[in-house]
Write an enzyme that holds these catalytic residues in place. Structure first.
Site, PDB file in Angstrom:
ATOM      1  CB  CYS A  61      -0.920  -0.009   1.214  1.00  0.00           C
ATOM      2  SG  CYS A  61      -1.863   1.504   1.453  1.00  0.00           S
ATOM      3  CB  CYS A  64       0.569   1.432   4.305  1.00  0.00           C
ATOM      4  SG  CYS A  64      -1.200   1.041   4.290  1.00  0.00           S
TER       5      CYS A  64
END
Length: 318
Positions: A61, A64
């Site tokens: 991600c 993230c």
């Protein structure tokens, strides 16, 4: 729903592997130890006690990855904030992502003695620290009880996510290790699903029969019960026949009485008619006698008047 499907797909694309979980995992030589506590299926219940900030992330991600350094710095200040900072890799722990119903990445939760609130603020270090120091989380509505990670419903959701990981592992084993074609693996899963459904349906039918047994269609009757039943049926059949006979007799008696009454009425009516005829004949006879008695008197008067006229005429002639 689309986000949930994406997370399930991500969990399936990455086989779940068991990993050792420690509060302070050791990094490579020369790297400082991380103060972020890694949570998994075996120790996630730690968040039910004390105050926590928990991040759900995935290595692939981009968002993230951007927050990773900020989250590490936030964890270093955790001692001053009287809070524990943790993280969960959803590719390693699909069950926890289902238990917390993670639909977007990264997802951050604040937990205080088992009461969970979703953090939706900015992901800067200052905002994260202010959220805890200024107790801004008190103004946020907690997660509903039925959606709480410790609820029965979310236990079931965690089981479904675990099942998705096991299915992916089996699929990888069939296609990778055994060299089975992908479509053949899908056919095996479809057949297994049908068989499991039939088996569960059979179990449900058996359980329902045990809990709510159906009534027997035929019951064994004793000789006394059979005799009593026959007597009752015979009595029931005889009663309509007797009632029919009584009704026929009553009808005949009624007809006889009616005939007698009709005869008497006819006799009375004929007698009345004869009396009326006699009275009428008597009245007519009297009227005729009166007419006959009046007729001679009228003739006498006529003759006397004629004689008087003749005598007058004679006198006038003289």
């Amino acid at each position: 729903m689309a986000a949930t499907a994406a997370l399930l797909l991500a969990a399936l694309l990455r086989p779940a592997v068991s990993s050792s979980v420690s509060s302070f995992p050791a990094g490579s030589p020369g790297e400082p130890r991380s103060r972020v506590q890694v949570l998994g299926g075996s120790n996630w219940s730690l968040v039910l006690q004390g105050q926590w900030m928990l991040e759900f992330y995935a290595p692939w991600c981009p968002a993230c990855q951007q927050i990773e350094a900020t989250w590490e710095s936030f964890a270093k200040e955790s001692e001053h904030l009287d809070i524990t900072v943790g993280k969960v890799d959803i590719t390693q722990e699909p069950g926890l992502s289902g238990r917390f119903f993670v639909t977007t990445l990264p997802t951050i939760y604040h937990a205080n003695d088992g009461v969970f609130r979703r953090y939706r603020g900015s992901r800067t270090l200052e905002d994260l620290q202010g959220y805890v120091l200024q107790r801004k989380w008190e103004a946020v509505e907690p997660v509903a009880g039925w959606k709480s990670p410790s609820s029965i419903m979310m236990h079931g959701m965690a089981g479904l996510f675990h099942l998705s990981g096991w299915i992916r592992q089996i699929h990888s084993y069939l296609t990778g290790t055994l060299g089975i074609h992908v479509w053949a693996s899908y056919a095996i899963f479809i057949l297994a699903t049908l068989l499991i459904g039939l088996f569960l349906g059979l179990i449900l039918v058996l359980i329902s029969d045990c809990l709510c047994p159906s009534k027997a269609r035929y019951t064994v009757e004793t000789s006394e019960e059979a005799i009593t039943k026959d007597n009752v049926e015979n009595a029931a059949l005889e009663e309509p026949e007797e009632a029919a006979e009584l009704s026929a007799d009553d009808a005949e008696e009624t007809a006889d009485v009616k005939d007698l009454s009709d005869g008497e009425d006819a006799a009375h009516s004929s007698a009345d008619d004869s009396e009326e005829d006699l009275a009428l004949a008597k009245e007519s006879g009297e009227e005729e006698m009166e007419d006959l008695s009046e007729q001679p008197a009228a003739d006498a008067e006529t003759e006397s008047s004629v004689r008087q006229r003749k005598s007058q005429a004679a006198d006038n002639g003289l």
